[in-house]
Design a protein around this motif. Structure first.
Motif: not given
Lengths: 282, 254
Positions: B124, B108, B102, B137, B141, B127-128, B104-105, B120, B144-145
């Motif tokens: 976040m 991450r 994803s 973004w 936004k 990442i933003e 996000y990952n 957490k 993210l998944r």
């Protein structure tokens, strides 16, 4: 239709027929075994020890024995095989020494299984004094499985694109982190396939267990890893050749159970593969 | 030329086996600017770039001689902490090589590897900031998944840049970052790079001379493993000192 198209059609048809020829023996074997053996497979056959000179009762101890041997083989060969493949692919430098190791691995898979049996007998049964036991049999089968597991794991690791490692390392990941998070998740399906293939082969082998673990007739279940057990392939050999007037259907039924067991292992690996494909990392 | 130095090489030689791929390269990469390295294919541009974060270590049979100083430290000594070096010297590759994970990952990943930020909310926020920095973004936004491979190539390349930025590097190495992109995306990425130069020192390898002229402040011309000329981009493209440079930028070879 022009000539090229016709030629292509002919070529495809021939190739298709040849492929079919490969499938036919497999289907016939399964069909034959099921046809002759299915009638004899019953709850009693699966859960009772053999009786009356093995002509009656079931094959329960042999099923348990084979399952124990598969587990034992797995315990020894999986960590050893996978870790050495990881070392060979990810860490080892390309020099004479590692080339020698790789060559030995390839050649090991060409050794006849009876030779592994003799080797296991000498090393584990006699020299290390494990006796004819589950331990000695598992170790022998594990050594026999190693080359295939190492080769399959190596191929699975090598098929992961170099760029995956490159990104991870360029972001400052250590080699191990890179392997753990960017290589193994993509290699696991391939590793599973090779591993299950090699374990299936180990489950059906007679020669390596002949001198190291297999019992001719032992209706009770083992108490420790130093006990002997019956095993399906050896039992099949015994009832087919050593017992006079054995009903054929019992031999086929035993073969059917062995095939079923191997099929079950493949099923587990398919499920695991699907599971790993879904969630790759964290 | 007067400028603050970020990376400096001293008599850098690099061998692939017996082949001398970089010959006695002495280059000073300026602080918080964009430096372009141009030259025909096979001249050693990427090889030089990969010296700065020691990615050449991955290739067998490579031998590097000389010194490379980053902030006064010779990074070629064996005691160099490669994990720290590569965090501080980020790299963006030719193909937008996002992980098959994803969005996000993808972002991450570096934070996990370096055990940065446990909380957490902090993650976040990082990442933003990272996505904000590369102008993604607003678009992403709520996604993210989603798997990063579903993004457009330009978005993927931006994500790769964000993945580097999130680790707070000082230097960003870009190895032909636009060669897989269409002209419009290329211009947009170049715009992004111009914006980043106020905070980071960027080194971009490109075979596209127009791109070098558009985007960089300084340019080095590499030919057959030798640094032929290094200077102000305007000067290199309008008034090169070396005949070889002139021939190359006027399109006589390469």
């Amino acid at each position: 239709m022009n000539v090229a198209k016709i030629r292509e059609k002919v070529a495809f048809t021939i190739l298709g027929l040849i492929t079919l020829l490969v499938v036919i023996p497999i289907l016939l074997t399964i069909f034959y075994v099921v046809k002759n053996g299915a009638g004899a497979v019953s709850w009693e056959f699966l859960t009772q020890p053999p009786r009356a000179g093995m002509k009656q009762g079931g094959i329960f101890p042999a099923i348990v024995g084979t399952i124990l041997l598969i587990i034992g083989t797995m315990l020894f060969s999986l960590p050893l095989g996978i870790l050495s493949a990881i070392y060979l692919v990810e860490y080892a430098k390309d020099n004479l020494f590692t080339r020698l190791i790789k060559l030995s691995v390839v050649n090991l898979s060409g050794i006849p299984s009876i030779v592994y049996g003799l080797f296991g007998f000498t090393l584990f049964v006699v020299i290390l004094r494990f006796g004819t036991s589950i331990l000695a049999g598992s170790l022998t089968l594990a050594i026999m499985s190693l080359p295939v597991i190492i080769t399959a794991t190596k191929e699975a690791l090598e098929s992961v694109p170099f760029s995956f490692r490159e990104i991870s390392l360029s972001l400052g990941a250590s080699r191990w982190q890179t392997i753990r998070y960017c290589v193994l998740p993509y290699a696991i399906p391939g590793i599973l396939t090779g591993t299950v293939l090699s374990l299936s082969r180990a489950a059906g082998e007679t020669a390596p267990i002949l001198f190291t673990v297999a019992a001719f007739y032992l209706p009770r279940l083992p108490h420790s890893i130093f006990d002997q057990v019956m095993a399906l392939p050896y039992h099949l050999y015994v009832i087919s050749t050593q017992v006079p007037n054995m009903p054929m259907k019992l031999s086929f039924a035993t073969g059917l159970v062995l095939i079923g067991l191997v099929f079950l292992m493949n099923l587990v690996s398919i499920i695991l593969r699907a599971h790993y494909r879904k969630k790759k990392l964290w | 030329m007067e400028y603050e130095t970020k990376i400096e090489t001293w008599n850098l030689n690099l061998y692939y086996g017996d082949f001398l791929a970089l010959k006695n390269v002495n280059i000073r990469i300026p602080h918080r600017n964009i430096t372009a390295i141009i030259g025909p294919s096979g001249c050693g541009k990427s090889t030089l770039l990969r010296c700065f974060n020691r990615m050449n270590d991955l290739v067998e049979h490579i031998k590097v001689e000389g010194k490379i100083f980053i902030e006064g430290q010779n990074i070629l000594v064996p005691t160099t902490d490669l994990i720290y070096l590569r965090r501080k010297v980020g790299m963006v590759f030719q193909r937008p090589n996002v992980f098959d994970l994803s969005i996000y990952n993808n972002l991450r990943f570096g934070l996990r590897i370096h055990r940065m930020l446990k909380n957490k909310n902090d993650i976040m926020q990082a990442i933003e900031n990272g996505l904000e920095h590369v102008g993604l973004w607003k678009e992403l936004k709520d996604k993210l998944r989603k798997n990063a491979r579903t993004l457009s190539l330009e978005q993927q390349q931006r994500l790769c840049i964000a993945r580097v930025l999130i680790l707070k590097p000082d230097i960003i190495l870009l190895d032909e970052p636009c060669s897989a992109l269409d002209p419009v995306s290329t211009l947009k990425i170049e715009e992004l790079l111009r914006a980043l130069r106020t905070e980071y020192s960027l080194v971009i390898v490109t075979h596209n001379m127009q791109q070098a002229a558009r985007v960089s402040d300084y340019t080095g011309f590499l030919y057959l493993g030798q640094l032929v000329e290094f200077g102000d981009t305007d000067q290199i493209f309008t008034n090169p000192k070396e005949k070889l440079t002139e021939n190359y930028i006027s399109g006589h070879f390469g």
